[in-house]
Design an enzyme around this catalytic site. Structure first.
Site, PDB file in Angstrom:
ATOM      1  N   GLN A   4       0.812  -1.212   0.000  1.00 48.68           N
ATOM      2  CA  GLN A   4       0.000   0.000   0.000  1.00 48.68           C
ATOM      3  C   GLN A   4       0.847   1.265   0.000  1.00 48.68           C
ATOM      4  OE1 GLN A   4      -2.999  -1.570   3.262  1.00 48.68           O
ATOM      5  NE2 GLN A   4      -3.983   0.015   2.055  1.00 48.68           N
ATOM      6  N   HIS A   5       0.206   2.376  -0.283  1.00 44.89           N
ATOM      7  CA  HIS A   5       0.715   3.741  -0.093  1.00 44.89           C
ATOM      8  C   HIS A   5       1.752   4.208  -1.107  1.00 44.89           C
ATOM      9  CE1 HIS A   5      -1.287   3.203   3.725  1.00 44.89           C
ATOM     10  NE2 HIS A   5      -0.358   2.396   4.198  1.00 44.89           N
ATOM     11  N   ASP A  33      -2.443  -4.877   0.226  1.00 45.86           N
ATOM     12  CA  ASP A  33      -1.986  -6.176   0.724  1.00 45.86           C
ATOM     13  C   ASP A  33      -2.744  -6.679   1.947  1.00 45.86           C
ATOM     14  OD1 ASP A  33      -0.847  -4.226   2.346  1.00 45.86           O
ATOM     15  OD2 ASP A  33       1.221  -4.879   2.039  1.00 45.86           O
TER      16      ASP A  33
END
EC number: 2.7.1.17
Length: 465
Positions: A71-72, A227
């Site tokens: 992520q991110h 995830d």
């Protein structure tokens, strides 16, 4: 037999599982490493994906595919769809001061929590965009669209070069800092705030069983997921379930309908991959706490487990606050681990081992209680990650966490969750297919709330608070 594929593009590697769409049975699998570091050319992810697909026998016989990923991560694209600069990953901390600036500019942490359920820290995409705007304005000016790792990989799989074809899902979008998981809408004003007035395009958000595109051969590309949401789907987690993952960090997430607005920034208001919420707490300290304790005691993990299980609950008053790498839940980046309550009578190897396990699990119990405080019902804990291999952790966990614990067999649950989502997109049923993660091992124990109370009493004494 219809086949589906799930991809896990993590920080460390790319993994793929090809499964029977009806049962979830893994037919074949493969993996390839990613380069290290906290920024990376996204094309290296694509190269690893191609290597992994080839090693897994290709995708010609696959009817659907979906991508779960870290992520991110900030992926910036120009108007021609070319990558503007290397992606900044979730673990790149250069935007820490940018996060503090954004929090202040909106009026404080409570305002961010109310707006999107997430208080910016260095991992969040919005803070990386602010860093870009302030430090590389020419790259910010060139950014026509910003997306996440799974979005970019899904788009590349489709063969499209049109930015309008970028797609994401609510689970991954909820980690950007400019999308609300509660309202399922972007906050373009917050994106603009992060980019200092610029407003690049963002991927359209599709539903959990919707298609994000198609492979050139016509196979369906599922929505994809972050995830943690993909892992929850792979584990079959539903309402009432809490996942405790003891990897490098400790991550606690729970499937529910409540969308938290935590001004402390401890509970992140993320979405899951099924249309529900996935409030999540991440700590800096996970399984390495156990490894460090075993190394200090100069024992292997089997002996460490034996020592921990030979000591009584509470380790005769010995308490480890496991902030070995500082901590983010609670936010104490300068804190260090501490051993409290040492006496001549209790300072022995067995109690140190027990205190290490109890301290780590009490940190997870603290996280669980924070999530429960937002109205999320938790009846069962699913324990995964490297730390779940410890017999002492498995046996002590239900006593510390106060709930039954189930340990599924080791597996690539992010990739399996992505494959399950692909099967859902293929079948177009109301619910995802009823896959099971295999034989789980249940653990129960008499709750020991006094141990958590002992930990909470020691917590404020830790240096750095």
């Amino acid at each position: 037999m219809s086949l589906v594929a799930g991809i896990d593009s993590s920080t460390q590697s790319c993994k793929i599982v090809v499964c029977d769409a009806e049962s979830g049975a893994v037919v074949r699998s493969a993996s390839a490493p990613h380069p290290g570091g906290t920024e990376i050319d996204p094309h290296r992810w694509w190269d690893a994906l191609q290597t992994t697909v080839s090693a897994a026998g290709g995708l010609d016989d696959v009817a659907a595919i979906s991508v779960g990923a870290q992520q991110h991560g900030m992926v910036c694209l120009d108007r021609n769809g070319q990558v503007v600069r290397d992606a900044l990953l979730w673990n790149d901390t250069r935007s820490a001061s940018s996060a503090a600036d954004l929090v202040e500019e909106l009026g404080g942490a409570a305002e961010w929590a109310k707006a999107v359920g997430v208080v910016p820290v260095a991992s969040i995409t919005a803070t990386k965009l602010r860093w870009l705007a302030d430090n590389e304005p020419e790259h910010a000016d060139a950014t026509a669209a910003v997306c996440l790792p799974h979005d970019w990989l899904s788009w590349r799989l489709s063969g499209s070069t049109d930015l309008a074809d970028l797609r994401t899902d609510r689970s991954d979008a909820s980690g950007t800092g400019y999308f609300s998981a509660e309202t399922d809408t972007y906050r373009p004003d917050l994106l603009e705030l992060a980019m200092r007035g610029r407003r690049p395009a963002v991927p359209a958000v599709v539903g959990p069983r919707d298609a994000a595109g198609r492979l050139p051969n016509g196979a369906v590309i599922g929505a994809g997921a972050g995830d943690n949401a993909a892992a929850a789907l792979g584990l079959g987690a539903g309402p009432g379930d809490c996942i405790v993952s003891l990897g490098t960090s400790g991550v606690v997430s729970a499937v529910g309908s409540a969308a938290p607005h935590d001004a402390e920034g401890i509970v992140a208001g993320f979405a899951d991959a099924t249309g529900r919420q996935l409030p999540l707490v991440c700590t800096l300290n996970g399984a390495p706490v156990l490894a460090a304790s075993a190394a200090m005691l100069r024992v292997d993990f089997d002996e460490f487990d034996r020592l921990a299980l030979s000591a009584p609950p509470g380790a005769e008053g010995l308490t480890l606050v496991p902030y070995l790498e500082g901590e983010r839940s609670p936010n104490l980046p300068r804190a260090r681990g501490a051993l409290h309550g040492v006496t001549v009578g209790n300072f022995n190897s067995a109690n140190v081992a027990r205190a290490s396990v109890e301290g780590l699990l009490s940190s997870m119990a603290y996280c669980i209680d924070k999530i429960v405080g937002y109205g999320v019902d938790i009846e069962r804990v699913i324990l995964v990650g490297g730390g779940a291999r410890s017999e002492a952790v498995r046996r002590i966990a239900p006593a510390i966490l106060g709930r039954p614990v189930e340990v599924p067999p080791p597996g690539e649950y992010v990739a399996l969750g992505a494959a399950r989502q692909a099967a859902w997109a293929l079948a177009q049923q109301d619910s995802p297919p009823s896959w099971t993660p295999g034989l789980v091992t249940p653990y129960t124990a008499t709750p020991t709330p006094q141990v958590v109370e002992q930990y909470l009493a020691a917590q404020p004494l830790t240096l750095g608070q």
